[in-house]
Write an enzyme that holds these catalytic residues in place. Structure first.
Site, short mmCIF file in Angstrom:
data_model
loop_
_atom_site.label_atom_id
_atom_site.label_comp_id
_atom_site.label_asym_id
_atom_site.label_seq_id
_atom_site.Cartn_x
_atom_site.Cartn_y
_atom_site.Cartn_z
N PRO A 89 0.81 -1.22 0.00
CA PRO A 89 0.00 0.00 0.00
C PRO A 89 0.85 1.28 0.00
O PRO A 89 0.32 2.34 -0.35
CB PRO A 89 -0.81 -0.09 1.30
N GLU A 116 0.40 -8.54 8.18
CA GLU A 116 0.56 -7.09 8.39
C GLU A 116 1.66 -6.50 7.52
O GLU A 116 1.70 -5.30 7.28
CB GLU A 116 0.83 -6.76 9.86
N ARG A 154 -1.87 -8.05 -22.00
CA ARG A 154 -2.71 -7.40 -23.02
C ARG A 154 -1.90 -6.59 -24.01
O ARG A 154 -2.31 -6.41 -25.15
CB ARG A 154 -3.73 -6.47 -22.35
N ASP A 169 -6.23 2.86 -26.49
CA ASP A 169 -5.61 4.17 -26.62
C ASP A 169 -6.25 5.21 -25.72
O ASP A 169 -5.67 6.25 -25.47
CB ASP A 169 -5.69 4.66 -28.08
C1 9D3 Z 1 -5.22 -2.82 7.67
C2 9D3 Z 1 -3.79 -3.12 7.94
N1 9D3 Z 1 -2.96 -1.97 7.63
C3 9D3 Z 1 -2.46 -1.23 8.78
C4 9D3 Z 1 -3.31 -1.09 9.94
C5 9D3 Z 1 -1.75 -2.31 6.93
C6 9D3 Z 1 -1.89 -3.20 5.77
C7 9D3 Z 1 -1.16 -4.37 5.73
C8 9D3 Z 1 -1.26 -5.22 4.63
C9 9D3 Z 1 -2.71 -2.89 4.71
C10 9D3 Z 1 -2.80 -3.75 3.61
C11 9D3 Z 1 -2.08 -4.90 3.60
C12 9D3 Z 1 -2.18 -5.82 2.42
N2 9D3 Z 1 -2.19 -5.08 1.16
C13 9D3 Z 1 -1.35 -5.32 0.19
O1 9D3 Z 1 -0.54 -6.21 0.28
C14 9D3 Z 1 -1.40 -4.48 -1.00
C15 9D3 Z 1 -2.27 -3.41 -1.38
C16 9D3 Z 1 -3.40 -2.83 -0.73
O2 9D3 Z 1 -3.84 -3.20 0.35
N3 9D3 Z 1 -4.02 -1.80 -1.38
C17 9D3 Z 1 -3.63 -1.34 -2.60
N4 9D3 Z 1 -2.59 -1.84 -3.21
C18 9D3 Z 1 -1.93 -2.87 -2.61
S1 9D3 Z 1 -0.58 -3.63 -3.23
C19 9D3 Z 1 -0.45 -4.67 -1.97
#
Ligand code: 9D3
Length: 248
Positions: A89, A116, A154, A169
């Protein structure tokens, strides 16, 4: 190109790689996807891949050692220095420009996090880039990894029909930058709603103008940011501007 996906849930990828217009690209090896499960590289009878966070707190953290061993195994198969991409994230949001870069390259090692997060020492020493799908919370990196693989597949030569290549495009500001127009198919009337008459007219000039107008208006309504980019790139004609001015 070769993508190695590091995931605790490789089985999620199997159906994804075997359906749709991208199937041929994956099955032919045009986009060669290899799956590795860190659990197979974990030590001890229990093959642990996660443990409690130092300092306390909720959830579990992916351990560095099984990930490191997975990378050693992958690097021995790939005779290159492919970058390690972590889906997270905190990463840079994936967009069309990035997808184009990946689709023209020789691949990467895609690391899907769960729990986490991942031991920061592994990220600091082994990860080259972090990619996010946007500001919402997922359960892990598998869906984002599939999104990248799908978008890259793609763009491979021969995967899209001419029609689809053209429609694509609309996310390429260098070419067009507008959203796609609405589409209709049979029957001519469904649930009391007729297909716009111009599409049944057979007048191709009128149809093209109508579609352009729809795209301009839709982009102005839903994505004014994209319209501004198209405008400053000089992609709007005087007629386009007149249509937009009429429909404010
Ligand atoms: C809700 C937990 N969060 C902190 C309190 C941290 C957190 C840990 C692990 C939030 C998301 C994740 C798992 N997410 C991903 O591995 C992830 C992700 C996403 O959650 N949103 C957008 N893109 C991505 S890319 C990988």
């Amino acid at each position: 190109m070769r993508f190695d996906v590091v995931t605790l849930f490789p089985e999620l990828f199997v159906p994804f790689l075997s359906v749709g217009i991208t199937r041929r690209a994956f099955e032919s090896g045009q986009v060669d996807v290899h799956l590795s499960n860190p659990r197979e590289f974990a030590s001890g009878n229990y093959r642990r891949v996660d443990d409690r966070p130092f300092g306390g707190g909720p959830g579990m953290v992916m351990m560095a050692q099984p990930l490191e061993q997975t990378l050693v195994h992958i690097r021995a198969q790939r005779h290159d220095t492919a970058p390690v991409v972590l889906f997270s994230p905190i990463g840079q949001r994936l967009d069309h420009a990035q997808v184009q870069r990946w689709s023209a390259g020789s691949g990467a090692i895609l690391l899907c996090g769960r729990y986490e997060g991942i031991d920061q020492r592994f990220i600091d020493t082994q990860v080259n880039q972090q990619i996010s799908l946007g500001d919402f919370v997922l359960s892990g990196g598998e869906v984002p990894a599939m999104a990248l693989l799908d978008a890259v597949a793609r763009l491979q030569p021969g995967v899209l029909s001419d029609a689809d290549s053209h429609a694509m495009d609309s996310f390429n500001p260098a070419l067009d930058g507008l959203l796609d127009c609405p589409h209709y198919t049979r029957p001519e009337e469904w649930a009391g709603q007729r297909v716009p008459e111009v599409l049944l007219s057979g007048n191709h000039a009128h149809i093209e103008r109508w579609r352009r107008d729809q795209r301009l208006q839709l982009t102005a309504q839903h994505r004014p940011d994209l319209l501004a980019v198209a405008r400053s790139a000089g992609l709007l004609t005087e007629q386009d501007e007149a249509v937009l001015a009429q429909n404010i």
